[in-house]
Design a protein around this motif. Structure first.
Motif, PDB file in Angstrom:
ATOM      1  N   ALA A 525      38.468  44.501  51.210  1.00  0.00           N
ATOM      2  CA  ALA A 525      39.038  43.401  51.986  1.00  0.00           C
ATOM      3  C   ALA A 525      40.400  43.825  52.221  1.00  0.00           C
ATOM      4  N   TYR A 526      40.978  44.470  50.926  1.00  0.00           N
ATOM      5  CA  TYR A 526      42.452  45.166  51.313  1.00  0.00           C
ATOM      6  C   TYR A 526      42.293  45.924  52.619  1.00  0.00           C
ATOM      7  N   GLN A 527      41.483  46.947  52.566  1.00  0.00           N
ATOM      8  CA  GLN A 527      41.231  47.801  53.730  1.00  0.00           C
ATOM      9  C   GLN A 527      41.364  47.115  55.034  1.00  0.00           C
ATOM     10  N   MET A 528      40.858  45.947  55.145  1.00  0.00           N
ATOM     11  CA  MET A 528      40.931  45.207  56.338  1.00  0.00           C
ATOM     12  C   MET A 528      42.012  44.226  56.512  1.00  0.00           C
ATOM     13  N   ASN A 529      42.937  44.309  55.636  1.00  0.00           N
ATOM     14  CA  ASN A 529      44.130  43.419  55.688  1.00  0.00           C
ATOM     15  C   ASN A 529      43.683  41.793  55.424  1.00  0.00           C
ATOM     16  N   MET A 530      42.455  41.705  54.686  1.00  0.00           N
ATOM     17  CA  MET A 530      41.880  40.523  54.674  1.00  0.00           C
ATOM     18  C   MET A 530      41.892  39.788  53.386  1.00  0.00           C
ATOM     19  N   GLU A 531      42.512  40.558  52.372  1.00  0.00           N
ATOM     20  CA  GLU A 531      42.316  40.064  50.933  1.00  0.00           C
ATOM     21  C   GLU A 531      42.541  38.796  50.518  1.00  0.00           C
ATOM     22  N   THR A 532      43.398  38.174  51.476  1.00  0.00           N
ATOM     23  CA  THR A 532      43.635  36.675  51.136  1.00  0.00           C
ATOM     24  C   THR A 532      42.309  35.804  51.812  1.00  0.00           C
ATOM     25  N   LYS A 533      41.557  36.433  52.251  1.00  0.00           N
ATOM     26  CA  LYS A 533      40.418  35.717  53.150  1.00  0.00           C
ATOM     27  C   LYS A 533      39.252  35.977  52.527  1.00  0.00           C
ATOM     28  N   LEU A 534      39.037  37.222  52.304  1.00  0.00           N
ATOM     29  CA  LEU A 534      37.516  37.961  51.883  1.00  0.00           C
ATOM     30  C   LEU A 534      37.716  38.514  50.247  1.00  0.00           C
ATOM     31  N   GLY A 535      36.288  38.965  50.053  1.00  0.00           N
ATOM     32  CA  GLY A 535      36.721  39.776  48.956  1.00  0.00           C
ATOM     33  C   GLY A 535      36.244  39.489  47.485  1.00  0.00           C
ATOM     34  N   SER A 536      36.502  37.983  47.377  1.00  0.00           N
ATOM     35  CA  SER A 536      36.033  37.314  46.103  1.00  0.00           C
ATOM     36  C   SER A 536      35.488  35.989  46.580  1.00  0.00           C
ATOM     37  N   ILE A 537      34.998  35.338  45.592  1.00  0.00           N
ATOM     38  CA  ILE A 537      34.419  33.768  45.805  1.00  0.00           C
ATOM     39  C   ILE A 537      35.446  32.878  44.993  1.00  0.00           C
ATOM     40  N   GLU A 538      36.426  32.501  45.846  1.00  0.00           N
ATOM     41  CA  GLU A 538      37.282  31.807  45.186  1.00  0.00           C
ATOM     42  C   GLU A 538      37.445  30.560  46.326  1.00  0.00           C
ATOM     43  N   ARG A 539      38.069  29.289  45.837  1.00  0.00           N
ATOM     44  CA  ARG A 539      38.428  28.252  46.678  1.00  0.00           C
ATOM     45  C   ARG A 539      39.361  28.558  47.707  1.00  0.00           C
ATOM     46  N   GLY A 540      39.063  28.272  49.081  1.00  0.00           N
ATOM     47  CA  GLY A 540      39.864  28.312  50.121  1.00  0.00           C
ATOM     48  C   GLY A 540      39.494  29.499  50.925  1.00  0.00           C
ATOM     49  N   LYS A 541      38.725  30.525  50.361  1.00  0.00           N
ATOM     50  CA  LYS A 541      38.411  31.833  51.080  1.00  0.00           C
ATOM     51  C   LYS A 541      37.284  31.603  51.838  1.00  0.00           C
ATOM     52  N   LEU A 542      37.036  32.654  52.771  1.00  0.00           N
ATOM     53  CA  LEU A 542      36.046  32.567  53.784  1.00  0.00           C
ATOM     54  C   LEU A 542      34.749  32.589  53.149  1.00  0.00           C
ATOM     55  N   ALA A 543      33.741  31.707  53.347  1.00  0.00           N
ATOM     56  CA  ALA A 543      32.593  31.719  52.604  1.00  0.00           C
ATOM     57  C   ALA A 543      31.396  32.927  53.026  1.00  0.00           C
ATOM     58  N   ASP A 544      31.666  34.105  52.379  1.00  0.00           N
ATOM     59  CA  ASP A 544      30.808  35.146  52.711  1.00  0.00           C
ATOM     60  C   ASP A 544      30.277  35.337  51.156  1.00  0.00           C
ATOM     61  N   LEU A 545      28.886  35.165  51.134  1.00  0.00           N
ATOM     62  CA  LEU A 545      28.482  35.797  49.840  1.00  0.00           C
ATOM     63  C   LEU A 545      26.876  36.205  49.920  1.00  0.00           C
ATOM     64  N   VAL A 546      26.542  36.714  48.792  1.00  0.00           N
ATOM     65  CA  VAL A 546      25.144  37.475  48.946  1.00  0.00           C
ATOM     66  C   VAL A 546      24.280  36.889  47.635  1.00  0.00           C
ATOM     67  N   VAL A 547      23.200  36.351  47.669  1.00  0.00           N
ATOM     68  CA  VAL A 547      22.431  36.481  46.607  1.00  0.00           C
ATOM     69  C   VAL A 547      21.447  37.356  46.512  1.00  0.00           C
ATOM     70  N   LEU A 548      21.356  38.245  45.031  1.00  0.00           N
ATOM     71  CA  LEU A 548      20.716  39.286  45.047  1.00  0.00           C
ATOM     72  C   LEU A 548      19.116  39.060  44.720  1.00  0.00           C
ATOM     73  N   ASP A 549      18.258  39.926  44.771  1.00  0.00           N
ATOM     74  CA  ASP A 549      17.075  39.810  44.059  1.00  0.00           C
ATOM     75  C   ASP A 549      16.838  40.571  42.835  1.00  0.00           C
ATOM     76  N   LYS A 550      17.933  41.146  42.240  1.00  0.00           N
ATOM     77  CA  LYS A 550      17.860  41.706  40.976  1.00  0.00           C
ATOM     78  C   LYS A 550      19.490  41.527  40.480  1.00  0.00           C
ATOM     79  N   ASP A 551      19.582  41.645  39.515  1.00  0.00           N
ATOM     80  CA  ASP A 551      20.894  41.626  38.644  1.00  0.00           C
ATOM     81  C   ASP A 551      21.450  42.760  38.556  1.00  0.00           C
ATOM     82  N   TYR A 552      22.399  43.309  39.501  1.00  0.00           N
ATOM     83  CA  TYR A 552      22.831  44.760  39.290  1.00  0.00           C
ATOM     84  C   TYR A 552      23.656  45.131  37.967  1.00  0.00           C
ATOM     85  N   MET A 553      23.856  44.300  37.135  1.00  0.00           N
ATOM     86  CA  MET A 553      24.556  44.349  35.846  1.00  0.00           C
ATOM     87  C   MET A 553      23.343  44.829  34.777  1.00  0.00           C
ATOM     88  N   GLU A 554      22.146  44.540  35.206  1.00  0.00           N
ATOM     89  CA  GLU A 554      21.082  44.744  34.170  1.00  0.00           C
ATOM     90  C   GLU A 554      20.076  45.698  34.551  1.00  0.00           C
TER      91      GLU A 554
END
Length: 581
Positions: A525-554
């Motif tokens: 998101a920083y590479q895109m100059n959009m770190e205030t809009k994208l890159g994390s799930i935080e209130r006020g940011k653009l709603a881009d998200l992905v629900v995964l079929d597996k837990d990437y941490m597990e």
């Protein structure tokens, strides 16, 4: 009450709520884009609304989309993991631990959620543009049997007489168990009645089936094809590609764009920075008011990388004007001559566009690296015009050439706010990175070694060195031609240091899974100059998200490569949904 306690309460509430399946809202897509898209291989703007950045809990709305009872990796400053997120319009309205009911509430049943993944340097537009026939993604196949199954399934969607193609973005000699291309007989077994062309990387080799051999026999130029359907790399393969490109129509390009976006959504990629390829001769004709019908000037020597860098984005832009884009795009302008650079600077603006499609930077690349005699002059021109520069540093020596030039330029023209980027470096030092950081620079580390050749020839990727330095950084795969588009291959490579053959090719530079996801989200998101809009799930940011079929941490390391999205949301709209199956 802890987050775990709240998650248990949500789970206990499952029996008392009707929100245990995808709602009607979860199937909606902006415009007609996804409805027109054909899902391939692994599957397939509302205006910004005023949302308080902090403070009070958001009141409920009948139009809100709520995902609850999940593991939502926010990738915020604290790397919080919460259970629920509320989307209002195209923004995140609430992120935390809460339960939900109602027709627009989706019970995630413990699934893992991450911000939309961002590819910070690939060839997504060429992947969508220059794929004649019914292009079919093979990069997730692991054997010839799986290739046959994918091609056979694709056949059902392809009209008689039309080509089925799979061009670039995979390497048969490292990614498939047999370490070879399929034979003519194997292709015939999968698709006996439609011509097929599989074309590897930039110049082949390629292979075709019996209907394909018959088609080439009647073509305007000869192509030498072996008895087993093999077409040698180089001129024979590029001629075969040329002949198919001559048949491509405007409607076909529109279809392949929609298919490409659907595939991107299926692997969790919600945004791309496109870096084109090798500029080719421009179209000999343009039609005012309908430039989309002007094809690039083609010739049999052009590789899969070649493109018309004046009309490259016509189809994407046409679909965007119609409100049909559902994947974000920023465009690097690839320039290989100083006169063209002068005209680009005079007639175009950086970051001109909107949140779904805009220009980005200039990639000046006469020979693909910073060593060309005109490269430094080009950097001076970009500095004075206020453009972001992106350059291929290649190696540690190239890093030194580039950083020294940036330091000289910065003494006369302040470039510290332009975020000049060096990428594809195989090595660097902490001292170099601190100097680059001091002039406002950043780096983009490449994972394309995953699908490429044997270990001794592979460039390294200095992930650990870069992250330990603290310099702003992103990750990219260079996918679409050179490498795969699937970001989970890049995550696997960054985490394990292993290529597609399972060989350790990047020792000592491994990073953690959470670090890899952060590079693909906040870093890019920083590479895109959009770190205030994208890159994390935080209130006020653009709603881009992905629900995964597996837990990437597990999951185990090998399972990382198989992760897919079951639900992808971009700009508050559902663009990919497998929750119902």
């Amino acid at each position: 009450m802890t987050d775990q306690d709240d998650c248990r309460l949500n789970k206990d509430a499952d029996d008392n709520t009707s929100a245990d399946r995808p709602s009607r809202r979860s199937f909606l897509v902006g415009g007609a884009a996804l409805g027109a898209a054909i899902q391939i291989d692994a599957g397939s703007a509302a205006s910004a609304q005023s949302v308080p950045a902090t403070g009070t809990r958001m009141p409920s709305s009948a139009e809100d989309l709520v995902l609850f009872n999940g593991r939502v990796h926010t990738v915020d400053d604290g790397d919080r993991v919460v259970s629920a997120v509320r989307i209002r319009g195209n923004r995140f309205a609430e992120v935390g631990n809460f339960n939900a009911r109602g027709p627009n509430a989706i019970n995630l049943r413990g699934r893992t959620v991450i911000p939309g993944l961002i590819e910070s340097c690939d060839h997504i537009v060429s992947f969508a543009n220059y794929r004649p026939g019914y292009h079919t993604v093979l990069e997730n196949a692991t054997s010839i049997a799986e290739i046959q199954a994918i091609l056979s399934a694709r056949r059902a969607e392809v009209p008689p007489g039309e080509w089925i193609t799979a061009l670039g973005a995979w390497n048969a000699f490292t990614m498939f168990a047999e370490r070879r291309l399929p034979t003519r007989a194997e292709l015939d077994a999968a698709v006996p009645d439609r011509p097929v062309l599989l074309y590897q990387t930039t110049i082949g080799p390629a292979v075709t089936n019996t209907p394909g051999i018959a088609w080439f026999a009647k073509a305007s130029m000869p192509v030498a094809i072996g008895e087993d359907g093999n077409i040698a790399s180089g001129r024979q393969s590029t001629t075969a590609l040329y002949l198919l490109r001559l048949t491509q129509t405007r409607d076909q390009r529109r279809r392949t764009h929609l298919e490409t976006w659907a595939y991107s959504a299926s692997v969790g990629l919600t945004a791309h920075i496109d870096q084109e390829g090798i500029p080719a001769a421009p179209s000999p004709r343009y039609e005012p008011g309908n430039s989309i019908s002007s094809s690039p000037r083609l010739d049999p020597m052009q590789t899969l990388y070649h493109f018309d860098h004046f009309r490259h984005w016509d189809t994407w832009w046409e679909l965007h004007r119609e409100g049909k884009t559902f994947i974000r795009l920023q465009m690097d302008l690839v320039v290989n001559e100083l006169p063209v650079l002068h005209e680009r600077i005079k007639n175009q603006l950086p970051f001109f566009g909107d949140d779904m499609m805009s220009s980005h930077a200039i990639y000046y690349t006469p020979d693909g690296s910073v060593r060309h005699p005109t490269w430094v002059e080009a950097q001076w021109l970009m500095a004075r015009a206020g453009w972001r520069s992106r350059s291929n540093a290649v190696d540690q020596e190239g890093m030194e050439i580039a950083i020294s030039a940036f330091e000289r330029i910065n003494k006369e023209v302040d470039i510290t706010g332009l975020r000049w980027t060096l990428h594809r470096m195989s090595a660097t030092t902490s001292e170099q990175l601190q100097r680059l950081k001091a002039v406002g620079g950043n780096v983009n580390v490449c994972s394309r070694s995953f699908p490429l050749a044997a270990a001794p020839t592979l460039p390294k990727a200095p992930f650990r060195t870069v992250l330990d330095s603290g310099i702003p950084a992103g990750i990219h795969m260079d996918g679409g031609h050179i490498a795969t588009l699937n970001p989970w291959f890049a995550v696997y490579y960054a985490v394990t240091g292993r290529n597609a053959l399972g060989e350790m090719v990047n020792p000592g530079q491994q990073i953690t899974r959470q670090e890899a996801i952060r590079l693909f989200t906040r870093g890019n998101a920083y590479q895109m100059n959009m770190e205030t809009k994208l890159g994390s799930i935080e209130r006020g940011k653009l709603a881009d998200l992905v629900v995964l079929d597996k837990d990437y941490m597990e999951v185990g390391d090998e399972e990382l490569k198989k992760i897919k999205s079951v639900l992808t949301i971009v700009d508050g709209k559902t663009i990919h949904n497998k929750l119902s199956t």
